[in-house]
Design a protein around this motif. Structure first.
Motif, PDB file in Angstrom:
ATOM      1  N   PRO A  14       4.762  -0.779  -0.060  1.00  0.00           N
ATOM      2  CA  PRO A  14       3.999   0.465  -0.175  1.00  0.00           C
ATOM      3  C   PRO A  14       3.615   0.736  -1.628  1.00  0.00           C
ATOM      4  CG  PRO A  14       5.838   0.774   1.302  1.00  0.00           C
ATOM      5  CD  PRO A  14       6.020  -0.590   0.682  1.00  0.00           C
ATOM      6  N   ALA A  40      -4.032  -1.822  14.724  1.00  0.00           N
ATOM      7  CA  ALA A  40      -2.580  -1.793  14.669  1.00  0.00           C
ATOM      8  C   ALA A  40      -2.021  -1.930  16.074  1.00  0.00           C
ATOM      9  CB  ALA A  40      -2.109  -0.492  14.033  1.00  0.00           C
ATOM     10  N   LYS A  43      -2.696   0.530  19.212  1.00  0.00           N
ATOM     11  CA  LYS A  43      -3.761   1.446  18.846  1.00  0.00           C
ATOM     12  C   LYS A  43      -5.129   0.806  19.037  1.00  0.00           C
ATOM     13  CE  LYS A  43      -1.082   4.084  15.469  1.00  0.00           C
ATOM     14  NZ  LYS A  43      -1.046   4.598  14.078  1.00  0.00           N
ATOM     15  N   SER A  62      -9.106   8.121   6.118  1.00  0.00           N
ATOM     16  CA  SER A  62      -7.761   7.878   5.629  1.00  0.00           C
ATOM     17  C   SER A  62      -7.681   6.812   4.537  1.00  0.00           C
ATOM     18  CB  SER A  62      -6.832   7.500   6.784  1.00  0.00           C
ATOM     19  OG  SER A  62      -7.245   6.305   7.409  1.00  0.00           O
ATOM     20  N   LYS A  86      -0.276   1.913   2.295  1.00  0.00           N
ATOM     21  CA  LYS A  86       0.719   2.690   3.014  1.00  0.00           C
ATOM     22  C   LYS A  86       1.166   1.934   4.253  1.00  0.00           C
ATOM     23  CE  LYS A  86      -1.660   6.968   1.718  1.00  0.00           C
ATOM     24  NZ  LYS A  86      -2.318   8.201   2.238  1.00  0.00           N
ATOM     25  N   PRO A  87       2.359   2.218   4.757  1.00  0.00           N
ATOM     26  CA  PRO A  87       2.804   1.540   5.980  1.00  0.00           C
ATOM     27  C   PRO A  87       1.821   1.687   7.135  1.00  0.00           C
ATOM     28  CG  PRO A  87       4.655   2.615   4.950  1.00  0.00           C
ATOM     29  CD  PRO A  87       3.436   3.035   4.169  1.00  0.00           C
ATOM     30  N   GLU A  88       1.136   2.811   7.226  1.00  0.00           N
ATOM     31  CA  GLU A  88       0.172   3.011   8.294  1.00  0.00           C
ATOM     32  C   GLU A  88      -1.089   2.163   8.154  1.00  0.00           C
ATOM     33  OE1 GLU A  88       0.212   7.063   6.022  1.00  0.00           O
ATOM     34  OE2 GLU A  88       1.597   5.395   6.354  1.00  0.00           O
ATOM     35  N   ASP A  89      -1.243   1.473   7.033  1.00  0.00           N
ATOM     36  CA  ASP A  89      -2.327   0.509   6.882  1.00  0.00           C
ATOM     37  C   ASP A  89      -2.009  -0.827   7.542  1.00  0.00           C
ATOM     38  OD1 ASP A  89      -3.988   2.232   5.293  1.00  0.00           O
ATOM     39  OD2 ASP A  89      -2.748   1.745   3.552  1.00  0.00           O
ATOM     40  N   THR A  90      -0.790  -0.992   7.992  1.00  0.00           N
ATOM     41  CA  THR A  90      -0.399  -2.236   8.645  1.00  0.00           C
ATOM     42  C   THR A  90      -1.241  -2.469   9.890  1.00  0.00           C
ATOM     43  OG1 THR A  90       1.870  -2.146   7.812  1.00  0.00           O
ATOM     44  CG2 THR A  90       1.479  -3.447   9.799  1.00  0.00           C
ATOM     45  N   ALA A  91      -1.901  -3.606   9.951  1.00  0.00           N
ATOM     46  CA  ALA A  91      -2.802  -3.924  11.054  1.00  0.00           C
ATOM     47  C   ALA A  91      -3.353  -5.324  10.861  1.00  0.00           C
ATOM     48  CB  ALA A  91      -3.961  -2.924  11.110  1.00  0.00           C
ATOM     49  N   THR A 112       0.531  -6.440   6.311  1.00  0.00           N
ATOM     50  CA  THR A 112       1.769  -5.732   6.596  1.00  0.00           C
ATOM     51  C   THR A 112       2.231  -5.018   5.338  1.00  0.00           C
ATOM     52  OG1 THR A 112       2.404  -7.388   8.247  1.00  0.00           O
ATOM     53  CG2 THR A 112       4.137  -5.930   7.413  1.00  0.00           C
ATOM     54  N   SER A 114       5.219  -2.890   3.948  1.00  0.00           N
ATOM     55  CA  SER A 114       6.605  -2.582   4.272  1.00  0.00           C
ATOM     56  C   SER A 114       7.501  -2.842   3.078  1.00  0.00           C
ATOM     57  CB  SER A 114       7.075  -3.441   5.450  1.00  0.00           C
ATOM     58  OG  SER A 114       8.442  -3.215   5.742  1.00  0.00           O
TER      59      SER A 114
END
Length: 115
Positions: A14, A40, A43, A62, A86-91, A112, A114
């Motif tokens: 991150p 992701a 999703k 975002s 950010k972790p939510e960018d993991t995809a 990823t 993390s």
């Protein structure tokens, strides 16, 4: 003949950065809007960034201020610079172009984020 080949994905902490590239061939690259999507787990696929033939850009809310899309028409390449990840960018990130013959997708590259 049409190919979109992504590269540059990987594991990052991150706050870190990655630069994705998409090498395009088999169509008139400079005439087309190029797009990065991501998906992701669990999703829907979402548009991350797009750049028109004239260099106009659009971004997912975002990622605004963190990601930058660019293109090099001489190299038929579209890039996505991703900062402050950010972790939510993991995809899985996909390169995309809509051609007259239909939509064309790259194979995807895993990002990823993390600790």
């Amino acid at each position: 003949q049409v190919q979109l080949v992504e590269s540059g994905g990987g594991l990052v902490q991150p706050g870190g950065s990655l630069r994705l590239s998409c090498a395009a061939s088999g169509f008139i690259f400079e005439k087309n809007t190029m797009v990065w999507y991501r998906q992701a787990p669990g999703k829907q696929r979402e548009m991350v960034a797009a750049i028109s033939s004239g260099g106009l850009t659009n971004y997912l809310d975002s990622v605004k201020g963190r990601f930058t899309i660019s293109r090099d028409n001489a190299k038929s390449t579209v890039n996505l610079q991703m900062n402050m990840l950010k972790p939510e960018d993991t995809a899985v990130y996909y390169c995309f172009v809509e051609l007259g013959t239909g939509p064309r997708w790259g194979q995807g590259t895993q990002v990823t984020v993390s600790s």
